[in-house]
Design a protein around this motif. Structure first.
Motif, mmCIF file in Angstrom:
data_model
loop_
_atom_site.group_PDB
_atom_site.id
_atom_site.type_symbol
_atom_site.label_atom_id
_atom_site.label_comp_id
_atom_site.label_asym_id
_atom_site.label_seq_id
_atom_site.Cartn_x
_atom_site.Cartn_y
_atom_site.Cartn_z
ATOM 1 N N ARG A 79 0.811 -1.225 0.000
ATOM 2 C CA ARG A 79 0.000 0.000 0.000
ATOM 3 C C ARG A 79 0.841 1.269 0.000
ATOM 4 N NH1 ARG A 79 -5.564 -0.775 2.880
ATOM 5 N NH2 ARG A 79 -6.290 -2.494 1.596
ATOM 6 N N GLN A 80 2.022 1.205 0.623
ATOM 7 C CA GLN A 80 2.832 2.417 0.733
ATOM 8 C C GLN A 80 3.812 2.589 -0.418
ATOM 9 O OE1 GLN A 80 4.333 3.331 4.626
ATOM 10 N NE2 GLN A 80 2.588 2.384 5.618
ATOM 11 N N PHE A 81 3.908 1.584 -1.272
ATOM 12 C CA PHE A 81 4.753 1.660 -2.459
ATOM 13 C C PHE A 81 3.896 1.294 -3.667
ATOM 14 C CE2 PHE A 81 7.762 1.268 0.933
ATOM 15 C CZ PHE A 81 8.870 1.997 0.521
ATOM 16 N N ASP A 82 4.385 1.625 -4.849
ATOM 17 C CA ASP A 82 3.640 1.288 -6.064
ATOM 18 C C ASP A 82 3.529 -0.212 -6.262
ATOM 19 O OD1 ASP A 82 3.044 3.880 -6.761
ATOM 20 O OD2 ASP A 82 4.786 4.108 -8.067
ATOM 21 N N SER A 83 4.516 -0.962 -5.766
ATOM 22 C CA SER A 83 4.484 -2.407 -5.903
ATOM 23 C C SER A 83 5.265 -3.039 -4.759
ATOM 24 C CB SER A 83 5.088 -2.842 -7.242
ATOM 25 O OG SER A 83 6.485 -2.632 -7.237
ATOM 26 N N LEU A 84 4.986 -4.296 -4.516
ATOM 27 C CA LEU A 84 5.715 -5.054 -3.509
ATOM 28 C C LEU A 84 7.192 -5.130 -3.884
ATOM 29 C CD1 LEU A 84 5.140 -6.601 -0.889
ATOM 30 C CD2 LEU A 84 4.767 -8.645 -2.262
ATOM 31 N N ALA A 85 7.469 -5.233 -5.188
ATOM 32 C CA ALA A 85 8.853 -5.293 -5.666
ATOM 33 C C ALA A 85 9.596 -4.000 -5.357
ATOM 34 C CB ALA A 85 8.880 -5.584 -7.164
ATOM 35 N N GLU A 86 8.945 -2.865 -5.573
ATOM 36 C CA GLU A 86 9.581 -1.581 -5.289
ATOM 37 C C GLU A 86 9.905 -1.468 -3.795
ATOM 38 O OE1 GLU A 86 8.827 3.226 -5.697
ATOM 39 O OE2 GLU A 86 7.248 1.844 -6.319
ATOM 40 N N ALA A 87 8.987 -1.886 -2.946
ATOM 41 C CA ALA A 87 9.220 -1.855 -1.504
ATOM 42 C C ALA A 87 10.405 -2.744 -1.140
ATOM 43 C CB ALA A 87 7.964 -2.305 -0.759
ATOM 44 N N TRP A 88 10.427 -3.957 -1.698
ATOM 45 C CA TRP A 88 11.514 -4.892 -1.389
ATOM 46 C C TRP A 88 12.876 -4.279 -1.751
ATOM 47 C CZ3 TRP A 88 11.711 -9.536 1.081
ATOM 48 C CH2 TRP A 88 12.926 -10.216 1.010
ATOM 49 N N THR A 115 10.504 -8.436 -13.125
ATOM 50 C CA THR A 115 9.636 -7.587 -13.945
ATOM 51 C C THR A 115 9.848 -6.123 -13.607
ATOM 52 O OG1 THR A 115 8.007 -9.359 -14.061
ATOM 53 C CG2 THR A 115 7.233 -7.143 -14.609
ATOM 54 N N PHE A 116 9.956 -5.794 -12.322
ATOM 55 C CA PHE A 116 10.159 -4.403 -11.905
ATOM 56 C C PHE A 116 11.465 -3.854 -12.469
ATOM 57 C CE2 PHE A 116 11.571 -1.013 -9.114
ATOM 58 C CZ PHE A 116 10.439 -0.228 -9.048
ATOM 59 N N ARG A 117 12.509 -4.668 -12.401
ATOM 60 C CA ARG A 117 13.813 -4.207 -12.907
ATOM 61 C C ARG A 117 13.776 -3.934 -14.414
ATOM 62 N NH1 ARG A 117 15.923 -8.477 -9.141
ATOM 63 N NH2 ARG A 117 16.711 -7.317 -7.349
ATOM 64 N N SER A 118 12.989 -4.711 -15.147
ATOM 65 C CA SER A 118 12.966 -4.540 -16.604
ATOM 66 C C SER A 118 11.839 -3.631 -17.093
ATOM 67 C CB SER A 118 12.870 -5.898 -17.296
ATOM 68 O OG SER A 118 11.657 -6.543 -16.976
ATOM 69 N N GLN A 119 10.700 -3.595 -16.365
ATOM 70 C CA GLN A 119 9.537 -2.854 -16.858
ATOM 71 C C GLN A 119 8.958 -1.849 -15.867
ATOM 72 O OE1 GLN A 119 6.605 -5.654 -18.349
ATOM 73 N NE2 GLN A 119 8.220 -7.093 -18.881
ATOM 74 N N GLY A 120 9.470 -1.797 -14.657
ATOM 75 C CA GLY A 120 8.987 -0.838 -13.671
ATOM 76 C C GLY A 120 7.672 -1.265 -13.032
ATOM 77 N N SER A 121 7.082 -0.342 -12.289
ATOM 78 C CA SER A 121 5.846 -0.609 -11.550
ATOM 79 C C SER A 121 4.691 -0.998 -12.461
ATOM 80 C CB SER A 121 5.432 0.613 -10.722
ATOM 81 O OG SER A 121 6.320 0.800 -9.673
ATOM 82 N N LEU A 122 4.605 -0.348 -13.607
ATOM 83 C CA LEU A 122 3.520 -0.655 -14.539
ATOM 84 C C LEU A 122 3.598 -2.111 -14.994
ATOM 85 C CD1 LEU A 122 1.063 0.319 -16.085
ATOM 86 C CD2 LEU A 122 2.607 1.140 -17.877
#
Length: 142
Positions: free
Chosen positions: A42-51, A117-124
């Protein structure tokens, strides 16, 4: 309107505290782990970004210090040792307690794929992946 991070963390702490009165330690730990993950998403765009934000030494896993720092940043209040022990129960046992780490798949089995996926394509890209993996709801005519 969506609650802010502070309101969410207060609600999470209240749920963990309430659960502690009526559940076993394993139940409290399981609920706390779910709430920790919820606050991350909830506090980040994605769980991956938070991690990636919480993995400060960028070794791909969280150690206990990083886990506690993440909890503080999320304003999460709960028995962090109990939740940590629950999450790393299947991690290899080391002679030194401080050597245990939390791999991403222990928090969510999809997280390693989300990180790639986050590293290659970002939050979207993460959102698209999760939408593609979500079970399709069927409309049933009455």
């Amino acid at each position: 309107s969506r609650a802010g991070p502070w309101e969410e963390s207060v609600a999470a702490a209240a749920v963990v505290s309430t659960s502690a009165m009526s559940s076993s330690p394993a139940g409290v730990a399981r609920q706390g782990a779910r709430l920790f993950k919820l606050l991350m998403s909830r506090q980040f765009d994605s769980l991956a970004e938070a991690w990636l934000e919480f993995d400060t030494n960028q070794d791909g896993v969280l150690n206990f210090r990083e886990f506690c720092a993440a909890a503080r940043r999320l304003n999460f209040r709960g028995n962090l040792r109990l939740i940590w022990d629950y999450l790393v129960v299947e991690a290899p046992t080391f002679d030194d307690e401080d050597d245990r780490v939390l791999p991403p798949e222990a928090l969510d089995p999809r997280l390693p794929t989300l990180l790639e996926t986050f590293r290659s394509q970002g939050s979207l890209g993460c959102r698209r992946l999760l939408q593609a993996q979500a079970p399709q709801r069927r409309l049933v005519a009455r």
